[in-house]
Motif scaffolding. Sequence first.
Motif, short mmCIF file in Angstrom:
data_model
loop_
_atom_site.label_atom_id
_atom_site.label_comp_id
_atom_site.label_asym_id
_atom_site.label_seq_id
_atom_site.Cartn_x
_atom_site.Cartn_y
_atom_site.Cartn_z
N TYR A 208 0.68 -1.20 -0.11
CA TYR A 208 0.09 0.00 -0.11
C TYR A 208 0.71 1.37 0.00
O TYR A 208 0.60 2.05 -0.93
N ASP B 221 1.19 0.28 -4.81
CA ASP B 221 0.61 -0.98 -5.44
C ASP B 221 -0.78 -1.36 -4.83
O ASP B 221 -0.65 -2.47 -3.97
N LEU B 222 -1.64 -0.77 -5.29
CA LEU B 222 -3.09 -1.17 -4.62
C LEU B 222 -3.50 -2.65 -4.75
O LEU B 222 -4.39 -3.24 -3.82
N ARG B 223 -3.32 -2.91 -6.13
CA ARG B 223 -3.85 -4.38 -6.43
C ARG B 223 -3.14 -5.45 -5.29
O ARG B 223 -3.86 -6.24 -4.85
N ALA B 224 -1.96 -5.44 -5.18
CA ALA B 224 -1.40 -6.30 -4.37
C ALA B 224 -1.77 -6.43 -2.77
O ALA B 224 -1.76 -7.04 -2.18
N ALA C 117 -4.44 -4.91 -1.63
CA ALA C 117 -5.85 -5.42 -1.51
C ALA C 117 -5.84 -7.04 -1.53
O ALA C 117 -6.60 -7.40 -0.61
N ALA C 118 -5.14 -7.61 -2.10
CA ALA C 118 -5.13 -9.11 -2.12
C ALA C 118 -4.50 -9.57 -1.05
O ALA C 118 -5.12 -10.54 -0.42
N GLU D 165 -7.04 -9.14 1.94
CA GLU D 165 -8.18 -9.97 1.78
C GLU D 165 -7.62 -11.23 2.04
O GLU D 165 -8.51 -11.88 2.60
N ARG E 90 -9.87 1.34 -0.62
CA ARG E 90 -11.20 1.51 -1.31
C ARG E 90 -11.56 2.94 -1.63
O ARG E 90 -11.78 3.14 -2.52
N GLU F 186 -9.45 4.21 -4.23
CA GLU F 186 -10.02 3.62 -5.56
C GLU F 186 -11.38 4.44 -5.96
O GLU F 186 -11.64 4.17 -6.99
#
Length: 194
Positions: A35, A39-42, A44-45, A48, A81, A84
């Motif tokens: 974060y 690297d928001l995608r990584a 978030a994963a 999660e 989020r 985003e």
Amino acid sequence: ATPPPKAEPAPPEPRKFAPPSPAAERAFLNGNAAYRSGDLRAAAALYEEVLGLYDADEKEGAGDMDPTMLSSTLSNLGSLRLDEGRLDDATALYARAVAKDPTHADALFNLGVLRQDAGDLDSAEALYARALGVAPAADAGGIYANLATVSHMRDPPDLPKAIFLYNQAIDATLNAPAAPGDTPGAADATLSQL
């Protein structure tokens, strides 16, 4: 004869929580690093993944899991989020964080900001007041400033209260303990943002 005084009942034992699993800790820390690097995608994963590990532990009856990392994960994922532009998801995540840990100052504050932006000033004010009661002293100035803004946004504006709260924000900012890494003039920079 007078009967002897009754003994005071012993205070309840503090709750003991099971520590988070090493896998959850690793995913949380890696999520924070991702974060911070953007690297928001990584991130978030990984967040999660933490939530999935907590869910699995609860289903397996692993005990009373410490809510601290869980609420921080929910709050961090809420901030992600929000970055985003997914306001509904951010609101739900902050609310879940507060439900898991009613003293999570960041989640209380951020949920307050979203409620304020949605025009729910009563809710925002209550959330800011709760955050003020549990936040570190270094964060009080920003919380007071938001409380003042809520007072100013009311119809009609409560200007005396807003002025009082803005003064509280200034005092809190000037008297805040220095955070590690603070540079001289940081308080002045913060005040210029008020």
